[in-house]
Design a protein around this motif. Sequence first.
Motif, PDB file in Angstrom:
ATOM      1  N   THR A 196      -4.666  17.830  38.614  1.00 25.33           N
ATOM      2  CA  THR A 196      -3.621  16.792  38.669  1.00 25.33           C
ATOM      3  C   THR A 196      -3.491  16.081  37.335  1.00 25.33           C
ATOM      4  N   ASN A 197      -2.320  16.213  36.728  1.00 28.42           N
ATOM      5  CA  ASN A 197      -2.021  15.521  35.477  1.00 28.42           C
ATOM      6  C   ASN A 197      -3.158  15.619  34.453  1.00 28.42           C
ATOM      7  N   TYR A 252       7.209  14.774  30.263  1.00 30.08           N
ATOM      8  CA  TYR A 252       7.221  15.293  31.634  1.00 30.08           C
ATOM      9  C   TYR A 252       7.104  16.804  31.575  1.00 30.08           C
ATOM     10  N   SER A 253       6.091  17.340  32.232  1.00 25.59           N
ATOM     11  CA  SER A 253       5.857  18.786  32.238  1.00 25.59           C
ATOM     12  C   SER A 253       4.925  19.114  33.388  1.00 25.59           C
ATOM     13  N   LEU A 254       4.598  20.388  33.532  1.00 27.91           N
ATOM     14  CA  LEU A 254       3.617  20.799  34.540  1.00 27.91           C
ATOM     15  C   LEU A 254       2.272  20.113  34.327  1.00 27.91           C
ATOM     16  N   THR A 262       1.967  17.015  32.813  1.00 23.82           N
ATOM     17  CA  THR A 262       2.149  15.559  32.685  1.00 23.82           C
ATOM     18  C   THR A 262       3.221  15.110  33.666  1.00 23.82           C
ATOM     19  N   ARG A 263       2.800  14.745  34.872  1.00 24.24           N
ATOM     20  CA  ARG A 263       3.755  14.354  35.920  1.00 24.24           C
ATOM     21  C   ARG A 263       3.537  12.912  36.378  1.00 24.24           C
ATOM     22  N   GLU A 301       6.197  10.684  38.122  1.00 26.09           N
ATOM     23  CA  GLU A 301       6.501  10.750  39.546  1.00 26.09           C
ATOM     24  C   GLU A 301       5.844   9.618  40.340  1.00 26.09           C
ATOM     25  N   GLU A 315       2.647  23.333  43.348  1.00 26.63           N
ATOM     26  CA  GLU A 315       2.053  22.118  43.904  1.00 26.63           C
ATOM     27  C   GLU A 315       0.573  22.328  44.218  1.00 26.63           C
ATOM     28  N   ARG A 336      14.208  19.887  38.198  1.00 24.09           N
ATOM     29  CA  ARG A 336      13.535  18.821  38.948  1.00 24.09           C
ATOM     30  C   ARG A 336      14.541  17.704  39.252  1.00 24.09           C
ATOM     31  N   HIS A 379      -1.136  21.944  41.015  1.00 27.30           N
ATOM     32  CA  HIS A 379      -1.071  20.539  40.606  1.00 27.30           C
ATOM     33  C   HIS A 379      -2.127  19.700  41.341  1.00 27.30           C
ATOM     34  N   VAL A 418      10.940  21.996  35.015  1.00 29.78           N
ATOM     35  CA  VAL A 418      11.460  20.706  34.558  1.00 29.78           C
ATOM     36  C   VAL A 418      12.988  20.682  34.636  1.00 29.78           C
TER      37      VAL A 418
END
Length: 345
Positions: free
Chosen positions: A341-342, A207-209, A211-212, A215, A334, A298, A337, A295
């Motif tokens: 995205t991912n 989980y990181s900026l 790899t989300r 969610e 965001e 969060r 992101h 992270v």
Amino acid sequence: MIYRVLGEQGPRVSAVCLGTMTFGQQTPEADAHDQLDMAFERGLNFIDTAEMYAVPARAETCGASETIVGNWLSRQVREKVVLATKVAGPARSLGWIRGGPLALDRANIREAVEGSLRRLRTDYIDLYQLHWPERNQPLFGQWQYDPAKERECTPIRAQLEALAELVDEGKVRHVGLSNEHPWGVMEFVRIAAEAGLPRVVSTQNAYSLLTRVFEYGLAEVCHREQVGLLAYSPLAFGHLTGKYLANPTAAGRLNEFESFGQRYTKPNVQPAVAAYAELAREHGLTPTELALSFVYHRSCVASTIIGASTSAQLAENLDAWSKPLTPELLEAIERIHLLYTNPAP
């Protein structure tokens, strides 16, 4: 530092956990012990390791991280340390671990636990995790489920029954998962409830900026079922420090070990890293501080696993805890992101 209880009745752990995958490879034992001392002086009570560490996994260093942690642990008050480790799963080329485990069956799990207990020099493990699922699913940078790759595997109930024996014997206090997907978490929770078997208290996932994907489905599952996320790779193997932007040959695991970090070889990784690094500088932060603070704070994260090659790196990572991000900065994250995205699912 704050502390949270994993699951319904799991261990009380610090919101930051010290990962040990560099111990015995990039980090010699004396330096590793310095890191452990620093972490506990700063309020961490939580250590994560695995039988296959150090990483990248090699026969020569298999078990080295546990041995180094065990030597340090032998000088501590055991009850003050929350110790997590993991059993390696099958379907990877790790022939030096129990001859290349073909299953997460009772025999493999028991043999793995006994080996970890010896190396860790302890009578019990606070959190014992299945390092990755035995069944077919996309792992470590793969992003598509392929039913054509289905294979026979140990039923989840049998895995839980093997873990239950270890809990009954006092060798394991709590059980958890790693690299899991929503279906797997739900099955472990459902079967445990139906059969009176140990309930998983956590899942350890990337989980990181960058790899989300957690969610999308797992965030709801883990919230409703009270399964804590132990977020690993919050710096995306060093990418989110920004060091590879200025110098693609910078020192680090990605350059020291060939074919390492496949998750981060995808085309939008570098543009996303550059955007986050620029955002950090605009707000008076280092790229590392931005990535870690995101992270750390969060709502879906129970504890963030950080690792470092040196004590200086660890100090910077720990300092980021005290730098929560503003609503304005979170909104800017965001926007990036949505654009990238991912990029490293």
